[in-house]
Design a protein around this motif. Sequence first.
Motif, short mmCIF file in Angstrom:
data_model
loop_
_atom_site.label_atom_id
_atom_site.label_comp_id
_atom_site.label_asym_id
_atom_site.label_seq_id
_atom_site.Cartn_x
_atom_site.Cartn_y
_atom_site.Cartn_z
N GLU A 142 35.54 34.38 42.25
CA GLU A 142 34.91 33.05 42.26
C GLU A 142 34.31 32.73 43.63
O GLU A 142 33.21 32.21 43.73
N ILE A 143 35.05 33.05 44.69
CA ILE A 143 34.55 32.79 46.04
C ILE A 143 33.29 33.59 46.31
O ILE A 143 32.31 33.08 46.85
N MET A 144 33.31 34.87 45.91
CA MET A 144 32.18 35.75 46.17
C MET A 144 31.07 35.59 45.14
O MET A 144 29.98 36.12 45.31
N ASP A 145 31.37 34.88 44.05
CA ASP A 145 30.41 34.65 42.98
C ASP A 145 29.94 35.96 42.34
O ASP A 145 28.75 36.20 42.16
N VAL A 146 30.93 36.83 42.05
CA VAL A 146 30.67 38.11 41.38
C VAL A 146 31.75 38.32 40.31
O VAL A 146 32.80 37.67 40.36
N PRO A 147 31.53 39.22 39.36
CA PRO A 147 32.54 39.49 38.33
C PRO A 147 33.82 40.12 38.93
O PRO A 147 33.77 40.75 40.00
N VAL A 148 34.93 39.96 38.23
CA VAL A 148 36.23 40.49 38.67
C VAL A 148 36.15 42.01 38.90
O VAL A 148 36.66 42.51 39.91
N ASN A 149 35.53 42.74 37.98
CA ASN A 149 35.46 44.19 38.14
C ASN A 149 34.64 44.60 39.36
O ASN A 149 34.91 45.62 39.97
N THR A 150 33.67 43.79 39.73
CA THR A 150 32.89 44.07 40.94
C THR A 150 33.78 43.93 42.16
O THR A 150 33.72 44.75 43.08
N VAL A 151 34.65 42.92 42.18
CA VAL A 151 35.59 42.74 43.29
C VAL A 151 36.51 43.95 43.38
O VAL A 151 36.77 44.47 44.48
N LYS A 152 37.00 44.41 42.25
CA LYS A 152 37.87 45.60 42.24
C LYS A 152 37.15 46.80 42.85
O LYS A 152 37.73 47.56 43.63
N THR A 153 35.88 46.97 42.49
CA THR A 153 35.09 48.06 43.05
C THR A 153 34.91 47.89 44.55
O THR A 153 35.06 48.85 45.32
#
Length: 178
Positions: A142-153
């Motif tokens: 939410e903070i980065m405004d990207v999907p959860v899987n993108t954060v994991k990557t």
Amino acid sequence: MKNHRLIKKAKKGDSEAFEKLLIQYSDRLYRTAYLYAGNRDDALDIVQETAYKAFLAIKNLRESKYFLTWITRILIHSSYEWKRKKEKELPLEQISQVSTGKDDCIVEHLDLVWALDRLPEKYRDAVVIFYYQDLPIKEVAEIMDVPVNTVKTYLLRGKKQLKVILKGEGYHEGEIIQ
């Protein structure tokens, strides 16, 4: 919920309520700013700028439960703004300013700050928010405004790149590991 009431008061212009919120989250904000700035004084400047911007914009906060997410996003933007200004002033040579009589722990910490500074922004943000703000991946997204899987990557690639940078094996300035 205590925070919910404080946030509501702050949104109505209550500066004391806003100050209480800042005090509650000050350690977390400072630690994150320190990772971007690399020194105490600049980190405090970033937190101060964040507090000022947040105070001016608190009325725009839609949902109280996202206060920490919202102020963290402001902090990250303030950190990058500070960094751009700082790069225009002087080249950053903070590591050479540290005396050699320091603990190994301090040297390791400076190495980590130095290595984090060499990560691409998206990887650095994910690593700092997840590990140093200790937020769940969903909130990082939410903070980065990207999907959860993108954060994991980003976390996976960021950790991989940090290992390479810290080991000094085959890393060259500007190189990005995919």
